[in-house]
Design an enzyme around this catalytic site. Structure first.
Site, mmCIF file in Angstrom:
data_model
loop_
_atom_site.group_PDB
_atom_site.id
_atom_site.type_symbol
_atom_site.label_atom_id
_atom_site.label_comp_id
_atom_site.label_asym_id
_atom_site.label_seq_id
_atom_site.Cartn_x
_atom_site.Cartn_y
_atom_site.Cartn_z
ATOM 1 N N TRP A 224 4.813 11.147 -0.419
ATOM 2 C CA TRP A 224 3.819 10.671 0.547
ATOM 3 C C TRP A 224 4.083 11.185 1.961
ATOM 4 O O TRP A 224 3.775 10.492 2.932
ATOM 5 C CB TRP A 224 3.752 9.135 0.572
ATOM 6 C CG TRP A 224 3.137 8.549 -0.660
ATOM 7 C CD1 TRP A 224 3.782 7.780 -1.579
ATOM 8 C CD2 TRP A 224 1.785 8.671 -1.112
ATOM 9 N NE1 TRP A 224 2.910 7.425 -2.583
ATOM 10 C CE2 TRP A 224 1.679 7.963 -2.313
ATOM 11 C CE3 TRP A 224 0.662 9.340 -0.612
ATOM 12 C CZ2 TRP A 224 0.483 7.887 -3.041
ATOM 13 C CZ3 TRP A 224 -0.529 9.266 -1.326
ATOM 14 C CH2 TRP A 224 -0.604 8.547 -2.518
ATOM 15 N N GLU B 297 2.552 2.485 6.715
ATOM 16 C CA GLU B 297 3.115 1.936 7.968
ATOM 17 C C GLU B 297 3.567 0.496 7.780
ATOM 18 O O GLU B 297 3.346 -0.357 8.635
ATOM 19 C CB GLU B 297 2.092 2.015 9.112
ATOM 20 C CG GLU B 297 1.511 3.372 9.370
ATOM 21 C CD GLU B 297 2.462 4.294 10.109
ATOM 22 O OE1 GLU B 297 3.353 3.802 10.799
ATOM 23 O OE2 GLU B 297 2.307 5.517 9.943
ATOM 24 N N GLU C 51 2.346 -6.859 2.489
ATOM 25 C CA GLU C 51 3.222 -7.933 1.999
ATOM 26 C C GLU C 51 4.625 -7.786 2.591
ATOM 27 O O GLU C 51 5.260 -8.779 2.968
ATOM 28 C CB GLU C 51 3.311 -7.896 0.462
ATOM 29 C CG GLU C 51 2.001 -8.196 -0.253
ATOM 30 C CD GLU C 51 1.015 -7.036 -0.218
ATOM 31 O OE1 GLU C 51 1.390 -5.942 0.231
ATOM 32 O OE2 GLU C 51 -0.147 -7.241 -0.632
HETATM 33 C C1 LIG Z 1 -1.989 7.892 2.028
HETATM 34 C C2 LIG Z 1 -0.576 7.537 2.275
HETATM 35 C C3 LIG Z 1 0.122 8.169 3.289
HETATM 36 C C4 LIG Z 1 1.470 7.886 3.500
HETATM 37 N N1 LIG Z 1 2.157 8.582 4.470
HETATM 38 C C5 LIG Z 1 3.510 8.452 4.544
HETATM 39 C C6 LIG Z 1 4.283 9.311 5.395
HETATM 40 O O1 LIG Z 1 3.741 10.141 6.131
HETATM 41 N N2 LIG Z 1 5.627 9.212 5.353
HETATM 42 C C7 LIG Z 1 6.276 8.311 4.547
HETATM 43 O O2 LIG Z 1 7.490 8.269 4.557
HETATM 44 N N3 LIG Z 1 5.564 7.462 3.732
HETATM 45 C C8 LIG Z 1 4.212 7.526 3.720
HETATM 46 N N4 LIG Z 1 3.483 6.714 2.873
HETATM 47 C C9 LIG Z 1 4.197 5.803 1.984
HETATM 48 C C10 LIG Z 1 4.016 4.348 2.350
HETATM 49 O O3 LIG Z 1 4.703 4.067 3.528
HETATM 50 C C11 LIG Z 1 4.492 3.531 1.139
HETATM 51 O O4 LIG Z 1 3.524 3.709 0.113
HETATM 52 C C12 LIG Z 1 4.670 2.071 1.474
HETATM 53 O O5 LIG Z 1 5.794 1.905 2.292
HETATM 54 C C13 LIG Z 1 4.853 1.219 0.207
HETATM 55 O O6 LIG Z 1 5.869 1.741 -0.569
HETATM 56 P P1 LIG Z 1 5.628 1.995 -2.133
HETATM 57 O O7 LIG Z 1 4.399 2.813 -2.285
HETATM 58 O O8 LIG Z 1 6.878 2.510 -2.713
HETATM 59 O O9 LIG Z 1 5.305 0.557 -2.701
HETATM 60 P P2 LIG Z 1 6.395 -0.499 -3.199
HETATM 61 O O10 LIG Z 1 7.477 -0.617 -2.198
HETATM 62 O O11 LIG Z 1 6.773 -0.180 -4.600
HETATM 63 O O12 LIG Z 1 5.514 -1.828 -3.184
HETATM 64 C C14 LIG Z 1 4.609 -2.171 -4.226
HETATM 65 C C15 LIG Z 1 3.943 -3.497 -3.857
HETATM 66 O O13 LIG Z 1 4.944 -4.508 -3.746
HETATM 67 C C16 LIG Z 1 4.787 -5.212 -2.523
HETATM 68 N N5 LIG Z 1 6.098 -5.686 -2.090
HETATM 69 C C17 LIG Z 1 7.091 -4.975 -1.515
HETATM 70 N N6 LIG Z 1 8.140 -5.759 -1.242
HETATM 71 C C18 LIG Z 1 7.821 -6.999 -1.652
HETATM 72 C C19 LIG Z 1 8.500 -8.251 -1.635
HETATM 73 N N7 LIG Z 1 9.727 -8.377 -1.115
HETATM 74 N N8 LIG Z 1 7.875 -9.322 -2.144
HETATM 75 C C20 LIG Z 1 6.633 -9.220 -2.677
HETATM 76 N N9 LIG Z 1 5.925 -8.070 -2.715
HETATM 77 C C21 LIG Z 1 6.517 -6.965 -2.206
HETATM 78 C C22 LIG Z 1 4.232 -4.165 -1.572
HETATM 79 O O14 LIG Z 1 3.616 -4.745 -0.454
HETATM 80 C C23 LIG Z 1 3.246 -3.470 -2.495
HETATM 81 O O15 LIG Z 1 2.064 -4.229 -2.563
HETATM 82 C C24 LIG Z 1 2.123 6.932 2.689
HETATM 83 C C25 LIG Z 1 1.400 6.260 1.693
HETATM 84 C C26 LIG Z 1 0.076 6.555 1.477
HETATM 85 C C27 LIG Z 1 -0.660 5.854 0.383
#
Ligand SMILES: Cc1cc2nc3c(=O)[nH]c(=O)nc-3n(C[C@H](O)[C@H](O)[C@H](O)COP(=O)(O)OP(=O)(O)OC[C@H]3O[C@@H](n4cnc5c(N)ncnc54)[C@H](O)[C@@H]3O)c2cc1C
Length: 542
Positions: free
Chosen positions: A297, A519, A523
């Site tokens: 990402w 960002e 949650e």
């Molecule tokens: C279009 C797009 C652009 C992006 N750009 C960047 C970028 O430029 N650089 C970069 O580094 N990243 C980027 N990201 C990544 C983004 O920051 C992550 O997708 C985000 O931090 C969530 O991480 P994850 O996808 O691994 O979800 P996960 O961490 O696996 O989370 C899955 C779900 O669980 C929930 N969750 C997490 N922790 C808990 C908890 N303790 N209790 C209950 N629920 C919880 C989350 O809110 C989410 O709903 C981008 C993402 C997208 C979709």
């Protein structure tokens, strides 16, 4: 419609009492040796999440009171918003009164104000006014309003005409847009003057300019213009805060001039919200660090010349204390994939992940295979080895306010289109705009936008005064969720045409969905940042 600001004040006070009471109760049950214990707090995540959302809205409503004093429409918007917040709290608490520590009749005498603030007549009155003019009063100082107008014109003339094409074909952002914005000084907005930018050094003006400009460019298009400033802001801030003088002199002026584009490589396939678990490694080898592993990402990672890479330099057991921040230099690539053999050895291979919206920026999965990064690219030098987590988190904090501004731009664009369509479209022989339900929807859009905007401005002021980290998280959470509702309802007002790609409103809706994910997923923001701060405050005030 005859309503007064005192009605809003009474309602908001009742809401604040509930929020503080629930926070005090949850803080007491989540405390271990006087500190908030995340494991204890997590036993009540449902309450904690709701409380975080509600607290963000109540804080926004408190900030709206000053706005409400500025004029007649402003008063109506403030009262209606206060009613909406109270209704939202009631819905979340219903059936869970014991967890919240409230009685059924929690509103007490404020029920009278509640009824006035929820009346369909009030919404009708607001709807009537915004149908005549979808530009809600902002009350900006003249210089900021001029900057706003300049970027609005740029967005109308240059960004909007290409937005649909870029979205539909998932094209690159045209170079002319990037160079045009560079000429206007956009990339220097958050870089201090001594490094070639325009920032006065984290002043209120700096943050306000960033919010105002970001909103206007995002109103043009989230994917083509509104997000271009995010990554230079994050990488630039990390360098300003933690870079060595040599690093600052080398990169900041070129970032400010828009000569170097930036990407942020933090997320990994197995670690997104849980940043402390990151695995991509950077192992010291003479004058280099050798990077191995997969980042995902990484938005704008193709076009970027610099990647802010957070990598593990310590052991896995060190968690967040074993991470360091690097600036990885690479050539700019067009398109959806690239392979790059590093100047000093090693390779990076990348492909863009197909997405439903937020197109143009392209977000890449990047695999690093023995990629050698000069040791002088460790941000802050050896002194900052294993301290990258703190630099990165600090840099993300401002990014949250910026994302709220991106949400504002999308909401304003959708709202304007909904007003135009509602005025033009006839259904059952009369204008769509004449129906009470349409006007009520437009009224709710208007007060949500006004509240998010006011809260964003206030957060900018606070950040300028060296405070406001909690508010920046709150306004991000609140605005990004509001943007989903506003763009959804704007699309709905368009009926079938809202589902047609040729209508921009269909794009606004898919673009808005990403705001609560990146960002800081909503949650995570609520449960790891906002509620924690609220409970700490509750413990501190006893
Ligand atoms: C279009 C797009 C652009 C992006 N750009 C960047 C970028 O430029 N650089 C970069 O580094 N990243 C980027 N990201 C990544 C983004 O920051 C992550 O997708 C985000 O931090 C969530 O991480 P994850 O996808 O691994 O979800 P996960 O961490 O696996 O989370 C899955 C779900 O669980 C929930 N969750 C997490 N922790 C808990 C908890 N303790 N209790 C209950 N629920 C919880 C989350 O809110 C989410 O709903 C981008 C993402 C997208 C979709």
């Amino acid at each position: 419609m005859d309503v007064t600001l005192d009605q809003a004040r009474t309602l908001i006070h009742a809401c604040r009492t509930v929020v503080d009471g629930a926070a005090t109760r949850l803080a007491a049950d989540s405390a271990r040796e006087g500190l908030v214990d995340v494991e204890l707090m997590d036993r009540e995540q449902v309450l904690a999440y709701d409380l975080s959302s509600v607290a963000s809205q109540v804080t926004a409503a408190e900030e709206m009171l000053a706005y409400g004093a500025e004029g007649e429409l402003e008063t109506l918007l403030t009262v209606a918003f206060a009613g909406d917040v109270a209704a939202g709290i009631a819905a979340r608490m219903q059936g869970r009164e014991a967890a919240w520590g409230v009685e059924d009749e929690w509103l007490g005498d404020a029920i009278v104000q509640f009824r006035a603030a929820r009346s369909a007549e009030l919404l009708d009155d607001i709807g009537d006014r915004v149908l005549a003019d979808a530009n809600l009063p902002r009350h900006l100082p003249d210089d900021l309003d001029m900057a706003r107008q300049t970027f609005r014109e740029y967005a109308d003339d240059k960004v909007r005409p290409v937005a649909e094409q870029v979205h539909r074909n998932d094209e690159d952002i045209p170079d002319e847009i990037i160079s045009g914005l560079a000429e206007m000084g956009m990339f220097g907005l958050s870089i201090p003057e001594q490094f070639g930018g325009f920032a006065q050094g984290e002043s209120e003006d700096d943050f306000m300019s960033m919010v105002v400009v970001t909103e206007e460019l995002s109103r043009g298009s989230l994917g083509v213009a509104g997000s271009l400033i995010t990554r230079p802001e994050i990488v630039g801030r990390a360098l300003v805060k933690g870079g060595t003088p040599e690093q600052q002199a080398k990169w900041l002026p070129q970032i400010a001039a828009g000569e170097l584009m930036c990407g942020v490589a933090v997320t990994e396939p197995d670690y997104g919200s849980d940043v402390a678990g990151l695995k991509v490694s950077a192992r010291r080898d003479g004058d280099f660090y050798i990077v191995n592993g997969v980042k995902t990402w990484c938005t704008f990672g193709g076009r970027a010349n610099l990647l802010g890479l957070l990598a593990r330099t310590g052991s896995a057991g060190d968690k967040h204390r074993g991470l360091s921040l690097f600036v990885v230099e690479k050539p700019a690539f067009a398109g959806h994939q690239f392979t790059h053999d590093g100047e000093h050895g090693g390779r990076m291979e990348a492909r863009a992940i197909g997405t439903i919206g937020y197109r143009g920026m392209h977000s890449f999965e990047i695999s690093f295979d023995g990629y050698r990064v000069p040791a002088q690219n460790l941000v802050g030098g050896e002194e900052k080895l294993n301290k990258g987590f703190y630099l990165q988190m600090d840099a993300f904090a401002n990014g949250r306010l910026q994302t709220a501004a991106r949400a504002l731009g999308l909401m304003q664009a959708a709202f304007e289109d909904a007003v135009v369509y509602a005025n033009a479209r006839h259904v059952f022989g009369v204008p769509l705009a004449s129906y009470q339900l349409t006007r009520a929807k437009l009224a709710r859009m208007a007060f949500l936008i006004a509240a998010c905007r006011r809260f964003a401005y206030r957060s900018a002021q606070l950040l300028g005064a060296g405070e406001g980290q909690l508010e920046a998280s709150m306004v991000k959470s609140f605005s990004c969720l509001a943007a989903e509702w506003v763009t959804r309802e704007a699309q709905q007002i368009h009926g079938g045409m809202g589902y047609a790609e040729e209508y921009a409103v269909s794009r606004y809706f898919v673009d808005a969905r990403v705001l609560s994910i990146f960002e800081g997923a909503d949650e995570t923001l609520a449960l790891r940042v906002i509620i924690r701060r609220l409970l700490e405050q509750a413990l501190a005030t006893g």
